[in-house]
Design an enzyme around this catalytic site. Structure first.
Site, short mmCIF file in Angstrom:
data_model
loop_
_atom_site.label_atom_id
_atom_site.label_comp_id
_atom_site.label_asym_id
_atom_site.label_seq_id
_atom_site.Cartn_x
_atom_site.Cartn_y
_atom_site.Cartn_z
N ASN A 167 0.77 -1.06 0.00
CA ASN A 167 -0.27 0.06 0.22
C ASN A 167 0.89 1.12 0.02
O ASN A 167 0.42 2.23 0.43
CB ASN A 167 -0.97 -0.01 1.37
CG ASN A 167 -1.86 -1.24 1.29
OD1 ASN A 167 -2.43 -1.45 0.36
ND2 ASN A 167 -2.09 -1.86 2.48
N HIS A 170 -7.36 4.54 2.25
CA HIS A 170 -6.54 4.59 1.10
C HIS A 170 -6.72 5.76 0.56
O HIS A 170 -6.44 5.56 -0.98
CB HIS A 170 -7.24 3.34 0.46
CG HIS A 170 -7.09 1.84 0.92
ND1 HIS A 170 -5.92 1.13 0.90
CD2 HIS A 170 -7.90 1.36 1.91
CE1 HIS A 170 -5.98 0.13 1.69
NE2 HIS A 170 -7.06 0.07 2.49
N1 PMP Z 1 -9.19 0.51 7.23
C1 PMP Z 1 -9.07 0.39 5.91
C2 PMP Z 1 -9.99 0.68 4.96
C3 PMP Z 1 -8.17 -0.63 5.83
O1 PMP Z 1 -7.88 -1.16 4.49
C4 PMP Z 1 -7.12 -1.00 6.75
C5 PMP Z 1 -5.84 -1.94 6.61
N2 PMP Z 1 -5.78 -2.50 5.17
C6 PMP Z 1 -7.25 -0.50 7.95
C7 PMP Z 1 -8.42 0.38 8.24
C8 PMP Z 1 -6.22 -1.21 9.19
O2 PMP Z 1 -5.26 -0.12 9.00
P1 PMP Z 1 -3.99 -0.64 9.62
O3 PMP Z 1 -3.34 -1.49 8.81
O4 PMP Z 1 -3.03 0.68 10.07
O5 PMP Z 1 -4.31 -1.38 10.80
#
Ligand code: PMP
Length: 381
Positions: A36, A200
């Protein structure tokens, strides 16, 4: 143990057994579409050098040794929150990750008589937050504002509060929420709050990379904006930027993932502040990323059944775990890494490859990927 091994066997039989991929950082030949790192900042040694060259940077603590409510060192967190408040024009509170933010905030906010209405495709951390809250929740069809409106009309009056939860850019589909219309619904529903996860979009969307919501005419109707630092920001952690100070105070007092977990290292907060100051200036990278997204969408259009909207996240839906695995392995033979996404991350039947782009890539990289995918498609893999 038997029960666990049986479950593992079933997962393997259905192509859904997960394992941690091998470290591929040493493979300089590998084109990596699986992270990402949308702005290509993770590999920017120049930024790291600039960060560590700052006075005092080498001695910023590597641990907080306590949760935020007990930590002795607060300066670096406060600096980051103040920066976020300057940028977003709202009170901000840090969390250890996006997962912590979503489970902590949603379970806290949905107290008492609350109904949660969430898009069908929201991230697992949002679902876990809803489950933890014990509040009633309903899902509306993905990006179907009419369905959301119908659920609101039928149910909102029965509750003290309705929490509408969406993502601005969806993590597995890369499409953008119809936020202006959703914000209008929030505006016309007296007891509604709007919660937008911009994980995102931060760094990527908006004129200064602050996401989809900031700077729009409907920004004030977004009550809780969540952003994460582990994606485009090449760091770790998350924040909420809220429309009212009471929401920040409430989160600080009631979000269990904030209260009961050791805060991220101050060094991490200092790095995030440093990166964020750069990100708001990175329009060249954002424009380049948009160009790469448009190039990929148009070059894959002939082989993908669905109409593709250009995005830095592009799903190639193949419909089964086995097919997704096979396609991912075949791409690896071309030195291209695109990981398969299976259930439960995506609904059964929508298993896919998730192509994630980075501003660190070139147009030739996109051509390499689309040529490989096209030839695999033509050989019907
Ligand atoms: N919200 C969304 C929309 C995600 O895609 C993600 C992780 N892919 C998260 C929250 C979680 O974030 P983190 O990886 O910082 O825990």
């Amino acid at each position: 143990m038997r029960r666990y091994t049986d479950i593992l066997t079933k997962l393997a039989d259905s192509g859904n057994l997960r394992s941690i991929p091998a470290d591929s950082t040493a493979r300089t030949d590998l084109l990596d579409f699986s992270t990402n790192d949308y702005l290509g900042l993770a590999a920017r040694a120049d930024l790291q050098e600039e960060f560590y060259a700052q006075e005092g940077a080498l001695t910023i603590p590597l641990t907080s040794s306590a949760s935020r409510l007990l930590a002795s060192t607060q300066r670096h967190y406060e600096e980051l929150e103040n920066l976020l408040t300057d940028l977003y024009g709202r009170p901000a509170l840090l969390f250890n990750s996006g997962y912590h933010a979503n489970i902590g905030l949603i379970s806290a906010l949905a107290e008492g008589s609350t109904l949660i209405l969430a898009d069908r495709l929201v991230h697992a951390s949002i679902i876990d937050g809803m489950v933890l809250s014990k509040a009633r929740f309903m899902r509306f069809r993905h990006n179907d504002v009419a369905h959301l409106e119908q659920l609101l009309r039928r149910n909102a009056a029965e509750y003290d509060r309705v929490l509408i939860v969406v993502e601005s850019v969806y993590s597995m589909d890369g499409d953008t929420s119809l936020l202006e219309e959703i914000a209008a619904l929030r505006h016309s529903t007296p007891n509604a709050l709007l919660y937008v996860d911009e994980a995102h979009a931060v760094g990527v969307c908006g004129p200064t990379g602050l996401g989809v919501c900031h700077g729009t005419s409907w920004y004030d109707d977004v009550d809780i904006l969540v952003g994460t630092f582990g994606k485009a920001c090449a760091s770790m952690g998350a924040f909420c930027a809220v429309s009212d100070k009471a929401l920040r105070d409430f989160a600080l007092n009631r979000s269990r993932s904030f209260i009961f977990s050791t805060a991220l290292p101050p060094l991490n907060a200092a790095w995030t502040s440093f990166i964020l100051r750069h990100i708001v200036e990175m329009n060249t990278e954002r424009t380049h990323l948009r160009q790469l997204s448009a190039q990929l969408a148009s070059s894959l259009a002939p082989i993908l059944p669905a109409q593709l909207t250009p995005s830095h996240i592009l799903p190639v839906i193949v419909g089964s775990a086995d097919k997704a695995l096979a396609l991912s392995r075949a791409l690896l033979d071309h030195d291209i890494k695109v990981l398969p996404i299976r259930t439960p991350t995506v609904p059964p039947g929508t298993e896919r490859l998730r192509i994630s782009l980075s501003a660190g890539m070139t147009s030739a990289d996109i051509t390499r990927l689309s040529s490989a995918l096209t030839s695999l498609h033509n050989s019907s893999l």
